[in-house]
Scaffold this motif. Structure first.
Motif, PDB file in Angstrom:
ATOM      1  N   GLN C 159      23.615  -5.581 -16.069  1.00 48.97           N
ATOM      2  CA  GLN C 159      24.933  -5.886 -15.516  1.00 48.97           C
ATOM      3  C   GLN C 159      25.077  -7.389 -15.355  1.00 48.97           C
ATOM      4  O   GLN C 159      24.146  -8.062 -14.894  1.00 48.97           O
ATOM      5  N   LEU C 160      26.224  -7.904 -15.744  1.00 41.65           N
ATOM      6  CA  LEU C 160      26.540  -9.322 -15.565  1.00 41.65           C
ATOM      7  C   LEU C 160      27.840  -9.374 -14.780  1.00 41.65           C
ATOM      8  O   LEU C 160      28.900  -9.042 -15.328  1.00 41.65           O
ATOM      9  N   GLY C 161      27.759  -9.694 -13.497  1.00 39.83           N
ATOM     10  CA  GLY C 161      28.951  -9.648 -12.665  1.00 39.83           C
ATOM     11  C   GLY C 161      29.581  -8.262 -12.753  1.00 39.83           C
ATOM     12  O   GLY C 161      28.904  -7.250 -12.548  1.00 39.83           O
ATOM     13  N   PRO C 162      30.843  -8.192 -13.128  1.00 36.86           N
ATOM     14  CA  PRO C 162      31.524  -6.888 -13.169  1.00 36.86           C
ATOM     15  C   PRO C 162      31.235  -6.098 -14.448  1.00 36.86           C
ATOM     16  O   PRO C 162      31.547  -4.920 -14.524  1.00 36.86           O
ATOM     17  N   VAL C 163      30.565  -6.757 -15.414  1.00 39.32           N
ATOM     18  CA  VAL C 163      30.375  -6.106 -16.720  1.00 39.32           C
ATOM     19  C   VAL C 163      29.079  -5.302 -16.756  1.00 39.32           C
ATOM     20  O   VAL C 163      27.989  -5.869 -16.755  1.00 39.32           O
ATOM     21  N   ASN C 176      21.395 -11.178 -28.834  1.00 40.58           N
ATOM     22  CA  ASN C 176      22.461 -11.907 -28.131  1.00 40.58           C
ATOM     23  C   ASN C 176      21.852 -12.740 -27.011  1.00 40.58           C
ATOM     24  O   ASN C 176      20.705 -12.484 -26.599  1.00 40.58           O
ATOM     25  N   PRO C 177      22.571 -13.747 -26.526  1.00 34.92           N
ATOM     26  CA  PRO C 177      21.981 -14.676 -25.550  1.00 34.92           C
ATOM     27  C   PRO C 177      21.831 -14.091 -24.150  1.00 34.92           C
ATOM     28  O   PRO C 177      21.322 -14.750 -23.258  1.00 34.92           O
ATOM     29  N   PHE C 178      22.248 -12.826 -23.967  1.00 31.17           N
ATOM     30  CA  PHE C 178      22.243 -12.248 -22.604  1.00 31.17           C
ATOM     31  C   PHE C 178      21.122 -11.234 -22.385  1.00 31.17           C
ATOM     32  O   PHE C 178      20.995 -10.689 -21.307  1.00 31.17           O
ATOM     33  N   PHE C 179      20.333 -10.938 -23.409  1.00 34.63           N
ATOM     34  CA  PHE C 179      19.360  -9.839 -23.342  1.00 34.63           C
ATOM     35  C   PHE C 179      20.085  -8.526 -23.053  1.00 34.63           C
ATOM     36  O   PHE C 179      19.594  -7.675 -22.315  1.00 34.63           O
ATOM     37  N   CYS C 180      21.273  -8.377 -23.621  1.00 35.46           N
ATOM     38  CA  CYS C 180      22.109  -7.204 -23.379  1.00 35.46           C
ATOM     39  C   CYS C 180      21.839  -6.128 -24.431  1.00 35.46           C
ATOM     40  O   CYS C 180      21.932  -6.387 -25.635  1.00 35.46           O
ATOM     41  N   GLY C 204      26.464 -13.288 -10.265  1.00 34.86           N
ATOM     42  CA  GLY C 204      25.182 -12.607 -10.188  1.00 34.86           C
ATOM     43  C   GLY C 204      24.925 -11.701 -11.373  1.00 34.86           C
ATOM     44  O   GLY C 204      25.749 -11.611 -12.285  1.00 34.86           O
ATOM     45  N   ALA C 205      23.773 -11.033 -11.351  1.00 33.05           N
ATOM     46  CA  ALA C 205      23.428 -10.151 -12.457  1.00 33.05           C
ATOM     47  C   ALA C 205      22.346  -9.160 -12.028  1.00 33.05           C
ATOM     48  O   ALA C 205      21.707  -9.332 -10.987  1.00 33.05           O
ATOM     49  N   ARG C 206      22.179  -8.128 -12.867  1.00 34.42           N
ATOM     50  CA  ARG C 206      21.104  -7.146 -12.660  1.00 34.42           C
ATOM     51  C   ARG C 206      20.224  -7.097 -13.901  1.00 34.42           C
ATOM     52  O   ARG C 206      20.723  -7.075 -15.023  1.00 34.42           O
TER      53      ARG C 206
ATOM     54  N   GLY D 246      19.490  -9.565   2.783  1.00 31.37           N
ATOM     55  CA  GLY D 246      20.874 -10.036   2.862  1.00 31.37           C
ATOM     56  C   GLY D 246      21.800  -9.195   2.023  1.00 31.37           C
ATOM     57  O   GLY D 246      21.774  -7.966   2.080  1.00 31.37           O
ATOM     58  N   ALA D 247      22.612  -9.849   1.199  1.00 30.84           N
ATOM     59  CA  ALA D 247      23.607  -9.130   0.401  1.00 30.84           C
ATOM     60  C   ALA D 247      22.977  -8.182  -0.607  1.00 30.84           C
ATOM     61  O   ALA D 247      23.633  -7.263  -1.104  1.00 30.84           O
ATOM     62  N   GLY D 248      21.715  -8.397  -0.940  1.00 33.48           N
ATOM     63  CA  GLY D 248      21.011  -7.481  -1.830  1.00 33.48           C
ATOM     64  C   GLY D 248      21.737  -7.246  -3.139  1.00 33.48           C
ATOM     65  O   GLY D 248      22.159  -8.201  -3.807  1.00 33.48           O
ATOM     66  N   PHE D 249      21.886  -5.977  -3.480  1.00 31.25           N
ATOM     67  CA  PHE D 249      22.479  -5.643  -4.780  1.00 31.25           C
ATOM     68  C   PHE D 249      23.966  -5.975  -4.877  1.00 31.25           C
ATOM     69  O   PHE D 249      24.524  -6.007  -5.973  1.00 31.25           O
ATOM     70  N   ASP D 250      24.603  -6.244  -3.740  1.00 26.85           N
ATOM     71  CA  ASP D 250      26.007  -6.674  -3.804  1.00 26.85           C
ATOM     72  C   ASP D 250      26.138  -8.040  -4.467  1.00 26.85           C
ATOM     73  O   ASP D 250      27.217  -8.410  -4.929  1.00 26.85           O
ATOM     74  N   CYS D 251      25.032  -8.803  -4.503  1.00 26.34           N
ATOM     75  CA  CYS D 251      25.058 -10.120  -5.153  1.00 26.34           C
ATOM     76  C   CYS D 251      25.493 -10.053  -6.605  1.00 26.34           C
ATOM     77  O   CYS D 251      26.038 -11.013  -7.147  1.00 26.34           O
ATOM     78  N   ILE D 252      25.184  -8.926  -7.239  1.00 22.49           N
ATOM     79  CA  ILE D 252      25.410  -8.831  -8.691  1.00 22.49           C
ATOM     80  C   ILE D 252      26.847  -9.188  -9.050  1.00 22.49           C
ATOM     81  O   ILE D 252      27.108  -9.887 -10.014  1.00 22.49           O
ATOM     82  N   ASP D 253      27.765  -8.716  -8.235  1.00 20.64           N
ATOM     83  CA  ASP D 253      29.177  -8.943  -8.540  1.00 20.64           C
ATOM     84  C   ASP D 253      29.805  -9.992  -7.617  1.00 20.64           C
ATOM     85  O   ASP D 253      31.024 -10.041  -7.452  1.00 20.64           O
ATOM     86  N   GLN D 254      29.000 -10.822  -6.999  1.00 23.26           N
ATOM     87  CA  GLN D 254      29.537 -11.886  -6.156  1.00 23.26           C
ATOM     88  C   GLN D 254      29.629 -13.191  -6.938  1.00 23.26           C
ATOM     89  O   GLN D 254      28.753 -13.497  -7.744  1.00 23.26           O
ATOM     90  N   LYS D 255      30.703 -13.945  -6.661  1.00 23.56           N
ATOM     91  CA  LYS D 255      30.832 -15.305  -7.192  1.00 23.56           C
ATOM     92  C   LYS D 255      30.002 -16.243  -6.328  1.00 23.56           C
ATOM     93  O   LYS D 255      29.788 -15.979  -5.128  1.00 23.56           O
ATOM     94  N   GLY D 256      29.582 -17.356  -6.887  1.00 25.87           N
ATOM     95  CA  GLY D 256      28.804 -18.339  -6.129  1.00 25.87           C
ATOM     96  C   GLY D 256      29.569 -18.840  -4.906  1.00 25.87           C
ATOM     97  O   GLY D 256      29.006 -19.016  -3.827  1.00 25.87           O
TER      98      GLY D 256
END
Lengths: 364, 364, 364, 364
Positions: C159-163, C176-180, C204-206, D246-256
């Motif tokens: 996961q990359l942000g919302p994607v 690809n450059p994201f390891f996706c 953020g990312a997972r 802290g925010a834990g897994f919610d970080c994935i979709d958080q903006k800096g």
């Protein structure tokens, strides 16, 4: 942890072979704010350096150390300190002969049995060359101990083969190539070494190390006693076969009334304990003494076997110290300093807020 | 790790004071499948036990050990082994007098400076009573080493004060209260001890420990050399002030040609190294020797200070060993066994799949 | 041990700051006989290297690693492996501005409070630049695990942000450059990153990591469970805020009948446990997932304080990754490999001679 | 060290099986001078104790702890603290059935593969019964942290299966058997548990733990980061499958810009970091959250195999918690306290003399 780390809070981890590209170590746990530069380390390294007199190996190594991390704007930052010394004077051809033979009293045979493979060039990892990094790391500990706590760690050669010192003067120790505190014995040692070198044989030695200004309270019984960790550290130095604290083996024939160090308000009246009671420093000087075996690299032929188990006659050419003890003093100082540093940090961690009403009487 | 644990893969962690409720330890890392019961431990505990002859303290402790975990249906499970010995013969009143005084050569003064508080009853944690758990843990190591690898670890008293052994016979060691291998010296030792006890004084001793059947390859250079860990383990025993491996301090005056142990297809021709080369076992017997100081608990008055720093005269009543060395043999055996066990597991972990073509020549 | 070492038998100790002279580490405990050269490490280092696409920092570092010890004639010798990477593209001027300010969500403030001093250049020790050495050390573990045990350790961005990824194909991960692993999401990720970069913000990312071929039995309960050490290792990576094993947080709302992985002679029927039961590997794939926070270095102004506690507005210029997660996959793989390597050696040390009649059923 | 020790300066080593004679642990490194009695430990033990409500296992254990050493005249002495709890309510017959079968999602299969033998009574060492000693050891850490530093460590249940808390009140946490801070959800949880128990199934849960009053500066980058050690400690608790800081897994979709916790002279404006920046405490509350899997001991039949690999149907009778999460709160508090205690001592050891001019702003 694997076997190349020493210390729990002040941790020294080293790498490097006699004839590899470089030697290095990481000093982890050094407190921040200590002024530190290469010059602080080079002094001790030069005292250990080979080739400084005709009595040691003629291998020439600049032993120039680089600080690669952990120091910023001239001060330690509390992050790990990376140290590196490039090897410059390897002559591996010297060793090609013994690539398939085991030199008596060397680690060749045991390394082969442990690892199934060995870097035979100059003894590889088992070479005393490794001790350069101990001295570099020890210099950091010595500077901290001296600057922050007023602790000094000094050593000297007390016996070279049959030649024992009789007089003692710290000022003499650095006036001769033996770290000998007895000016009247220096000539005797030089003659002995010259004759020995001619004969092609080698000899053992005794080194004493003393730490002064150590506060009472350092040491973590029951297994990490200060004396136990000192024994570990000193016995880990190449060629060391014995370690004594204080009276050491003289204790065997001592009476309790004779050995016990009586206390008075003016201080302890003697120091047979060598500054450690129950594994904890007493505030008296820490006294340790070590025995170093004679060098095993001899040009005089010795019986041995080759890697296939066949009998061979071994002659070790190449450049060697006829008495490894001569250069061991800075190494022993370094190891004692590392142990004291580690125990100071451990003690502070667990007992920083202890208040003691009993006065620190120290030595009378 | 804090100071009451020893060993990296075979880890012994102990607790307990001389006059507390109980002594205990946890042996973590013992391989599964070893047949084990209290009886396997009791034998060694009884050999160390006080009150078995007139030459040791008259304190009577059953030293009955309980195995609380880690053994199921008579075999170890690989989970930690909890051991417990309840104290039964404390007589704390004996010690009330010295609650505010520091006994010379005892840990009283240093414990106070380290911790700011101390359990003064019988020396608390600094008492040799703690060594009972070392012997219990060591018995597990000894059983594993012997049953799985055929390694034997045995010790003996080689000197009691001025009395040195001249003859040697393992069979004699357990025929007398001193662990003395020279039958002709036993009477001399008894007379010496009787006179000593009358005088109220105490004396030192030397213990030797030997491990036979140790395979080559044990030891983790450069800091966790086998000899360095042995020095650590042996120096951590109460009253020990010196440790030697092989020739020890005799190395100082040995020539290289004399010290080096030559190799032949039939085995090593000597064992000045004490079975360790470059910090790794050679397959020869491991030889260690330790010096124990004279007991510090004396009824003969000695000068000291009290907790406020005032001068006092100390007389130690209570029950004590006039020579702690007498009971130290099983403790030294235990510590050597623990070190060998730990290094065997460490070596196996890192080098289990090493194949060595060179034969293990052992001792000639 | 101090905080810059990881692992007990396979021990990695590192040093180095973002803008120091060099980064280095010592890998101690690698078994002998493993074929190893710089090329084996460079591949993984290049996968982590900055500046390989427009989506990561434009700092250009060759990240060329040198092996300084522990390898002889192309094979590991069992002695410590010294690794070194010189820094080549520091631009410290970029950072001069923030030498007296604390960047929000950075370690500036905490390093100052811990050490009283900090190397502010690029975050000094707290920079993700340090992870280069983890990847180099991990590459050694990965090679051993694969060559000797057939274990593979692979990761990908899930996961990359919302994607979020929907399809899965290992073959796509390195295309690809994201390891996706989902080819259909790559374009979406590129567009998202381009917009993000324009906005000056970060995300953020997972990352998921999978180890296949792991034998059952690895892990040392109760504290050094395999999953506990994995959590330690993965949470120690910069920016990681969460770690899951197997079903992870989905467990909260799972019934026991749903979560339990049933066993059949043909294998486990599911893997909610993520390959670890009771802290010990089950023979199923090890599944771990981590959450990485968005980069804290933003050119969008943020409120903060300076070293004197005065309010300031911070703008971070210089070169940064808008999503640190993009380059984190090789780092997570490396840490999992180091943990597995260490536990393999520990398990072998304590249980090398265990025989198990129950078949290793693995995954159905 | 082997796997049953946790912590470097404050070290907890435990032993004991579910149906063995006793559980015990040694707490080594506790500073001297702390007032301590069994009563200080019993409170937390009682909170974890089974059989206190119909929602937990009906096994009745007094869990009465004895302090066997390390405390003298009501105060810790700095020597190791031995703790013991005798098992009193084993009913091994309950388990005889499954001696030859592997319960799905239990450690039976993996223990057999690791050790080749297992104590099948109640899961032996893999039973959560072991956690009693964690709570006892943690109580010592919690008392020190609170009394000396004003640090409080508290936890609560934030989700039980599908039931999530919405309101929060610390005062409610100890008013119900679930450690639930939302009074309005307690009834819902009770009904859910009653239905679940009838069905014979089990459920997962989420626990949050919070430490307040933690000074900035605790944590040892790069591997022993405070959050990394917390992840290690919390993931080592039975049934835990996920850890967040802290925010834990919610970080994935958080903006800096959204995640970064801005600083002002009045304090941090948010705490997405969970009180840890760069692996070091920031002075804000430490926030951790863990996911616990549903109990694996179910009376509903499940497919499995026996020790010979043959298919079997397993039904687990005996007494079990339908939701292990219910009793996990004191355990999670204990582990967080042990980590903080250890890091406080480590930090003090290495940085005791650091002076920081920047104010500790804490949380706004």
């Amino acid at each position: 942890m694997s076997g190349n780390s020493f210390g729990k809070l002040f941790t020294v981890t080293s790498f490097g072979e006699s004839h590899g590209a470089a030697l290095g170590c990481i000093v982890d746990g050094c407190p921040p704010g200590l002024e530190l530069s290469e010059a602080d380390l080079q002094g001790d390294l030069d005292r250990r350096k080979p080739g400084t007199s005709r009595h040691t190996t003629q291998r020439r190594e600049a032993d120039e150390v680089r600080i690669l991390s952990g120091v910023f704007e001239g001060k330690t930052t509390g992050t790990p300190i990376g140290l590196l010394i490039e090897n410059t004077d390897q002559r591996s051809k010297d060793y090609s002969k013994i690539s398939t033979q085991f030199r008596p009293a060397h680690a060749d045979y045991t390394y082969m049995h442990k690892y199934g493979v060995r870097d035979y060039r100059g003894g590889g990892r088992s070479s005393a060359r490794e001790t350069a990094m101990r001295v570099a790391a020890g210099a950091i500990a010595r500077k901290f101990l001296h600057q922050r706590l007023g602790i000094t760690v000094r050593g000297y050669l007390s016996q070279l083969g049959p030649v024992k010192i009789e007089k003692f003067d710290w000022a003499q120790v650095h006036q001769n190539p033996f770290f000998c505190p007895d000016v009247d014995k220096v000539r005797e040692m030089e003659d002995y070494m010259d004759a020995l070198r001619k004969s092609g044989d080698s000899i053992g030695a005794r080194i004493n190390v003393v730490a002064e200004g150590v506060p009472p309270g350092l040491g973590e019984p029951v297994f990490d006693r200060l004396d136990a960790d000192l024994a570990h550290a000193l016995m880990s130095i190449n060629a060391v076969k014995g370690v004594e604290i204080g009276a050491g083996f003289d204790c065997i024939d001592q009476k309790g009334t004779q050995h016990r160090d009586e206390l008075t308000p003016e201080g302890f009246l003697s120091n047979h304990a060598g500054g450690v009671l129950g594994g904890i420093s007493s505030g008296q000087p820490i006294l340790a003494s070590i025995a170093l075996k004679p060098t095993s690299s001899l040009r005089l032929p010795g019986r041995s076997i080759d890697v296939d188990g066949n009998p061979v006659e071994v002659i070790t050419t190449g450049r060697h110290d006829p008495c490894v003890g001569i250069r061991a003093t800075p190494i022993a100082e370094a190891m004692m300093a590392i142990v004291l540093m580690d125990h100071y940090l451990r003690h502070r961690g667990q007992n920083a807020d202890v208040t003691v009403s009993t006065p620190d009487i120290g030595q009378a």
